[in-house]
Each structure stands twice: as structure tokens, then as C-alpha cells.
Design an enzyme around this catalytic site. Structure first.
Site, PDB file in Angstrom:
ATOM      1  N   SER A  41       2.841   8.641  -8.904  1.00 26.96           N
ATOM      2  CA  SER A  41       3.987   8.154  -8.141  1.00 26.96           C
ATOM      3  C   SER A  41       5.287   8.748  -8.716  1.00 26.96           C
ATOM      4  CB  SER A  41       4.000   6.624  -8.129  1.00 26.96           C
ATOM      5  OG  SER A  41       4.778   6.131  -7.077  1.00 26.96           O
ATOM      6  N   ASP A 169      -0.309   6.400  -2.275  1.00 28.13           N
ATOM      7  CA  ASP A 169       0.216   6.267  -3.636  1.00 28.13           C
ATOM      8  C   ASP A 169      -0.864   6.434  -4.709  1.00 28.13           C
ATOM      9  OD1 ASP A 169       1.681   5.531  -5.874  1.00 28.13           O
ATOM     10  OD2 ASP A 169       1.662   3.399  -5.393  1.00 28.13           O
TER      11      ASP A 169
END
Length: 281
Positions: A41, A169
């Protein structure tokens, strides 16, 4: 006796990842250049910055210039707007109309190259394959789409299509990917910026806030369980309390609040080097 090599795993946590800047600056101060990096991320963004040769002070200056000037933020976000009504309505209404690939293109420093092959340091980026329901690690090919895939936090951003696959993600499976570095260096540093939901005892969170907080709590359990079988040499958790995932405008507060991690890292590195020397490696 050789000097130990270092590898760094930069974890995910949205705006809380601004605290990674302290880690990068301390490594620069100590003259330590990682031989390998992993990121999830926002950690993939920070990792890409280091891997392409940016110094911590450069990253700090770049982010400060953007996130302390509303006009600059507005200009960059305007660049991500849909180009047409059909683009806006494509695939139906979404919670967020912001495309993470466009966000990355608008906010990433120009120094970050287009391909993994152009980086100075080996970089691994985690993402979550939606349909295969598994972790995927990007190490080669197009870099910026890999970063976008790793940053596609639901429900803020739409998933990312890369090479025919759909990704979310990277933190959903591996929020602090230090396990990818265990055989890459003598000393592995892991930086966890997941934090906790803002401590407001009686305010009812919105549905989106609750969903994001639930994701963070799940990620914390993933890290805790991984610790049972695999530990990094140095594990750091900067103070990012009271910071939400999207509080990028609080860059000054984040850096001030998490500053103590600098000393924690210096002491930990000193101890790790002593241990390495005592082992006679």
C-alpha cells in the site's frame, strides 16, 4: 568480518505511512543503503522512492510541498477527474469516483520510473488478487500499475486491472511484508504503521470509516499471527494514533507525533549490528 546488509519492509496504513519518512532519513544519516525493499500500500510508494534513489529529506520536502498547500492538492486531484460523463458513469455509481491509477500518476514524484528494471534497489510490492483470493508479489514489469494495485484500498478506490487480473490493496493479505526479505539481507527492518482507529469514545463512525477500521484491525491480526512463525530483526511501530487513513493534510502532526521512532531505530540498529558482530558473521 563484513558489515551487515539491511533490508526494509514498509507497511501499509494510508496517511499513517508518512511516518516512514523518519525511517528513511535515519538510514540516510547512518549511511545505510538497503539491499532490498518490500512495500505494501503506501509502503510501496515509500519503498519505490527509496529504491529509485530519493533521500528521506527529498521525500519529506516533496510531500510537505503538496500536503500543506490546498491549491496544490486541488490541482493534482483535478487532474484525476473523469474525462467525460460516460467515463463517470461507467460500471455504475461508485462510492469514490477517483481512479487510484490516476491518483498515483498525479501525486507520485517524477523520479519514480515506469519500470521495476529502472530502480537502483530491488523492490517487491504486494497486492491481492481478487478472483484468485491470494497474495501476489510484483517484482518486475510496469512499476506504477503495481503501486496502484497495492494502494487500491476498498472502498475508497476501484480495483486495478493489470495484465488481465484484478487487484486490491496489498495490505489485505500482507500489510507488513517483511517475510519477503528474510533471505535478502543480514538484518531485516519492518515498519508497521497500521495504528488503531482514532480514539473517540462516543462518536459513531460512518459506514466507510467502520469498513476501513475493520480492514485495519484484520491486518493487525495478520501481522500478529505472522509473528508466531517469522520475526524481523527490527520491528518498529511509530506513534500514528489519532490519525485516519486519509489524514494526509495532517502531515506536520504525523511527523511530529511519530518522531520518537528515530531514536528507537538507531538503538535497534546498534543492537542488531552488535549481535551480528558477536555472531562472527
Amino acid at each position: 568480518m563484513s558489515s551487515p546488509t539491511f533490508a526494509v519492509a514498509f507497511g501499509g496504513g494510508g496517511a499513517r505511512g508518512i511516518a516512514h519518512i523518519h525511517i528513511i532519513e535515519v538510514l540516510d544519516e547512518l549511511g545505510i543503503k538497503p539491499v532490498a525493499i518490500a512495500g505494501s500500500s503506501i509502503g510501496s510508494i515509500m519503498g519505490a522512492g527509496v529504491a529509485c534513489g530519493m533521500k528521506g529529506t527529498e521525500i519529506r520536502a516533496y510531500m510537505t510541498e503538496i500536503f500543506t498547500h490546498n491549491a496544490e492538492i486541488a490541482k493534482r486531484i483535478w487532474q484525476t477527474k473523469p474525462q467525460s460523463l460516460s467515463d463517470f458513469l461507467q460500471n455504475g455509481f461508485k462510492v469514490s469516483q477517483f481512479n487510484i491509477e490516476k491518483i498515483i500518476a498525479a501525486f507520485l514524484p517524477d523520479q519514480v520510473p515506469q519500470a521495476f528494471a529502472d530502480l537502483d534497489i530491488s523492490l517487491q510490492i504486494t497486492a491481492s488478487d481478487y478472483y484468485a483470493a491470494k497474495e501476489v508479489v510484483f517484482r518486475e514489469g510496469e512499476l506504477r500499475s503495481a503501486i496502484a494495485a497495492s494502494c487500491a484500498i476498498p472502498p475508497l478506490f476501484s480495483p486495478v486491472r493489470r495484465e488481465g487480473r484484478i487487484y486490491l490493496d496489498g495490505g489485505l493479505f500482507n500489510p507488513v511484508p517483511y517475510d519477503l526479505l528474510t533471505d535478502k539481507a543480514d538484518i531485516v527492518i519492518a515498519v508497521d504503521v497500521l495504528g488503531l482507529p482514532p480514539a473517540d469514545s462516543d462518536r459513531m463512525p460512518s459506514t466507510i470509516e467502520a469498513m476501513m477500521a475493520a480492514n485495519m484491525l484484520t491486518m493487525r491480526s495478520i501481522v500478529a499471527n505472522k509473528f508466531l512463525t517469522c520475526k524481523p530483526d527490527i520491528f518498529l511501530s511509530p506513534d500514528v494514533s489519532q490519525i485516519s487513513l486519509i489524514d494526509f493534510l495532517k502531515i506536520g502532526q504525523i511527523l511530529s507525533q511519530s518522531e520518537k521512532v528515530r531514536d528507537h531505530l538507531k538503538y535497534a540498529i546498534d543492537d542488531a549490528i552488535k549481535h551480528h558482530s558477536a555472531a562472527g558473521v
